[in-house]
Enzyme design. Structure first.
Site, PDB file in Angstrom:
ATOM      1  CG  HIS A 119      40.357  45.714  65.768  1.00  0.00           C
ATOM      2  ND1 HIS A 119      40.734  45.666  64.447  1.00  0.00           N
ATOM      3  CD2 HIS A 119      41.078  46.733  66.321  1.00  0.00           C
ATOM      4  CE1 HIS A 119      41.631  46.602  64.199  1.00  0.00           C
ATOM      5  NE2 HIS A 119      41.861  47.261  65.325  1.00  0.00           N
ATOM      6  CD  GLU A 129      35.693  43.342  63.540  1.00  0.00           C
ATOM      7  OE1 GLU A 129      35.162  44.042  62.655  1.00  0.00           O
ATOM      8  OE2 GLU A 129      36.493  43.803  64.375  1.00  0.00           O
ATOM      9  CB  CYS A 183      41.333  44.840  59.754  1.00  0.00           C
ATOM     10  SG  CYS A 183      41.816  44.159  61.370  1.00  0.00           S
ATOM     11  CB  CYS A 199      39.688  41.062  62.683  1.00  0.00           C
ATOM     12  SG  CYS A 199      39.953  42.337  63.938  1.00  0.00           S
TER      13      CYS A 199
END
Length: 140
Positions: A52, A54, A82, A85
């Site tokens: 991801h 992030e 999420c 993250c």
């Protein structure tokens, strides 16, 4: 200025989608307003469920920035981070996160579900044994 950086995060999300990945993008802006790093989701192309943007930027910040600088940065991201993250962001010491879509708004855009099944958990167990390696670790 927030909107300019959010628009870049959204553009990065579009780039991720165009390359066959989930449509998420993020950038990290320094205390002076300059873009320090940016990334997009690459979980499909990398074969890595944790890729991801992030998380990748939080890891970068943890390696490359001193604590004072990290605390004065802002992460701009196309969607609310999420849980995975968010945990990495907190541990990296970033100062602020600004996102375009909330998790609830994202869920509303998922017409075929697209979520993940809940994984049952069972615990806590063996407290007296489990605390031994941890006791005193966080005493500073």
């Amino acid at each position: 200025m927030d909107e300019e950086h959010l628009r870049r995060a959204i553009a990065l999300a579009g780039e991720a989608r165009s390359s066959g990945n989930p449509p998420f993008g993020s950038l990290l802006v320094g205390p002076d307003g300059s873009v320090l790093a940016e990334d997009r989701n690459s979980s499909v192309s990398d074969g890595d469920i944790t890729a991801h943007p992030e998380l990748k930027l939080a890891r970068w910040a943890g390696r490359e920035l001193d604590a004072d600088t990290a605390a004065r940065t802002t992460m701009y991201t196309s969607c609310e981070p999420c849980g995975m993250c968010a945990g990495a962001i907190a541990r990296s010491g970033l100062g602020r996160v600004v996102f375009a879509l909330s998790s609830g708004q994202l869920d509303g855009l998922r017409t075929s579900g697209g979520g993940f099944p809940a994984v049952p958990t069972d615990g806590p167990h063996l407290y007296d044994e489990a605390k031994v390696p941890i006791e005193g670790y966080y005493d500073v």
